[in-house]
Design a protein around this motif. Structure first.
Motif, short mmCIF file in Angstrom:
data_model
loop_
_atom_site.label_atom_id
_atom_site.label_comp_id
_atom_site.label_asym_id
_atom_site.label_seq_id
_atom_site.Cartn_x
_atom_site.Cartn_y
_atom_site.Cartn_z
N LEU A 108 -10.40 -4.61 -71.01
CA LEU A 108 -9.77 -5.34 -72.21
C LEU A 108 -9.00 -3.70 -72.05
O LEU A 108 -9.39 -2.47 -72.68
CB LEU A 108 -11.02 -5.63 -73.10
N GLY A 109 -7.67 -3.89 -72.58
CA GLY A 109 -7.04 -2.39 -72.95
C GLY A 109 -7.45 -1.58 -71.43
O GLY A 109 -7.29 -1.73 -70.16
N GLU A 110 -7.75 -0.55 -71.87
CA GLU A 110 -6.68 0.98 -70.80
C GLU A 110 -8.57 1.27 -70.86
O GLU A 110 -9.02 1.38 -69.76
CB GLU A 110 -6.61 1.69 -70.86
N ASP A 111 -9.48 1.62 -71.58
CA ASP A 111 -10.66 2.16 -71.63
C ASP A 111 -11.75 1.46 -70.83
O ASP A 111 -11.56 -0.02 -71.11
CB ASP A 111 -11.32 2.43 -73.02
N PRO A 112 -12.54 1.77 -70.13
CA PRO A 112 -13.84 1.38 -69.98
C PRO A 112 -15.27 0.67 -70.37
O PRO A 112 -14.95 1.52 -71.62
CB PRO A 112 -14.07 2.22 -68.70
N TRP A 113 -15.14 -0.45 -70.48
CA TRP A 113 -16.47 -0.70 -71.34
C TRP A 113 -18.09 -0.91 -70.54
O TRP A 113 -18.19 -1.14 -69.50
CB TRP A 113 -15.91 -2.42 -71.56
N TYR A 114 -19.06 -0.16 -71.62
CA TYR A 114 -20.44 -0.84 -70.75
C TYR A 114 -20.68 -2.03 -71.55
O TYR A 114 -21.08 -2.39 -72.31
CB TYR A 114 -21.16 0.26 -71.17
N GLU A 115 -21.52 -2.87 -70.95
CA GLU A 115 -22.89 -3.72 -71.27
C GLU A 115 -23.68 -3.32 -71.43
O GLU A 115 -24.59 -2.16 -71.14
CB GLU A 115 -22.85 -4.86 -70.46
N MET A 116 -24.25 -3.67 -72.99
CA MET A 116 -25.34 -3.26 -73.48
C MET A 116 -26.07 -4.66 -73.89
O MET A 116 -25.65 -5.31 -74.80
CB MET A 116 -24.86 -2.50 -74.50
N ARG A 117 -27.24 -4.29 -74.02
CA ARG A 117 -28.60 -5.24 -74.08
C ARG A 117 -29.50 -4.87 -74.99
O ARG A 117 -29.82 -3.67 -75.06
CB ARG A 117 -29.42 -5.60 -73.13
N ILE B 108 -26.59 -1.20 -69.76
CA ILE B 108 -27.29 -1.99 -68.42
C ILE B 108 -26.09 -1.28 -67.32
O ILE B 108 -26.54 -1.41 -66.64
CB ILE B 108 -26.89 -3.57 -69.25
N GLU B 109 -25.04 -1.17 -67.22
CA GLU B 109 -24.01 -1.77 -66.76
C GLU B 109 -22.31 -0.91 -67.25
O GLU B 109 -22.06 -1.60 -67.88
CB GLU B 109 -24.12 -1.91 -65.38
N LYS B 110 -21.45 -0.77 -66.06
CA LYS B 110 -20.26 -0.26 -66.69
C LYS B 110 -19.83 -1.79 -66.50
O LYS B 110 -20.39 -2.89 -65.33
CB LYS B 110 -19.29 0.36 -65.37
N SER B 111 -19.17 -2.83 -67.83
CA SER B 111 -18.16 -4.37 -66.98
C SER B 111 -17.00 -3.94 -66.04
O SER B 111 -16.05 -2.95 -65.83
CB SER B 111 -18.23 -4.48 -68.85
N ASP B 112 -17.50 -5.68 -65.99
CA ASP B 112 -16.07 -5.70 -64.84
C ASP B 112 -15.18 -6.14 -65.78
O ASP B 112 -13.82 -6.16 -65.21
CB ASP B 112 -16.89 -6.62 -63.78
N ILE B 113 -14.95 -6.48 -67.37
CA ILE B 113 -14.74 -7.33 -68.30
C ILE B 113 -13.18 -6.42 -68.49
O ILE B 113 -13.61 -4.63 -68.32
CB ILE B 113 -15.23 -7.61 -69.05
#
Length: 162
Positions: free
Chosen positions: A150-159, A143-148
């Protein structure tokens, strides 16, 4: 490897769950034992254990909670609303010695079937970029790169939608 079977998590599983969580995630990303205990106590039907052979031979798990929020946030993932419309999947963990054998895919397929039978119609999770192909194979969409954070790596929201 024995056939993989699935069951709902029990409080007696918490020590094994905690060990697997610490093996799977860096300290800044791993859920605490207190959070896992809360998930087992409040959302046990959304916490599925994978095991092979003996019922106590846990080889992985997937856990989630529900929210009525439309987007994953730290707040929406910190609590469980049993009447929530969105399933937040927190952890997808496979024991190190069972990785690379399709266990995560089998677990996710079984988990989605299980939660769909419980009436879940939409699920969301956070994924690191290198793991998104696994979730795409199971029907999730980025869906998008998450604003959350956690740690150093970026996270992506998936649905996923039933």
């Amino acid at each position: 490897m024995d056939q993989i079977r699935f069951r709902v998590a029990r409080p007696a599983d918490l020590d094994a769950i905690d060990l697997l969580e610490r093996e799977a995630f860096p300290p800044a990303e791993a859920a605490s034992l207190a959070k896992m205990t809360l998930r087992v106590e409040q959302a046990s039907l959304l916490f599925l254990i994978a095991y092979a052979g003996d019922d106590d031979n846990i080889i992985g798990y997937i856990c989630g909670t529900k929210t009525n929020d439309k987007k994953l946030t730290h707040e929406s993932m910190e609590q469980h609303d049993p009447d929530g419309a969105l399933l937040c999947i927190h952890s997808v963990v496979v024991a190190p010695e069972h990785r690379g054998r399709g266990v995560a895919t089998k677990m996710m397929q079984a988990y989605l079937k299980h939660v769909e039978e419980l009436g879940v119609r939409e699920a969301a999770l956070l994924s690191k970029e290198q793991v998104t192909p696994l979730y795409k194979k199971c029907g999730f969409k980025v869906i998008e790169k998450s604003d959350i954070v956690l740690g150093e790596d970026p996270w992506y929201e998936m649905r996923w939608t039933a």
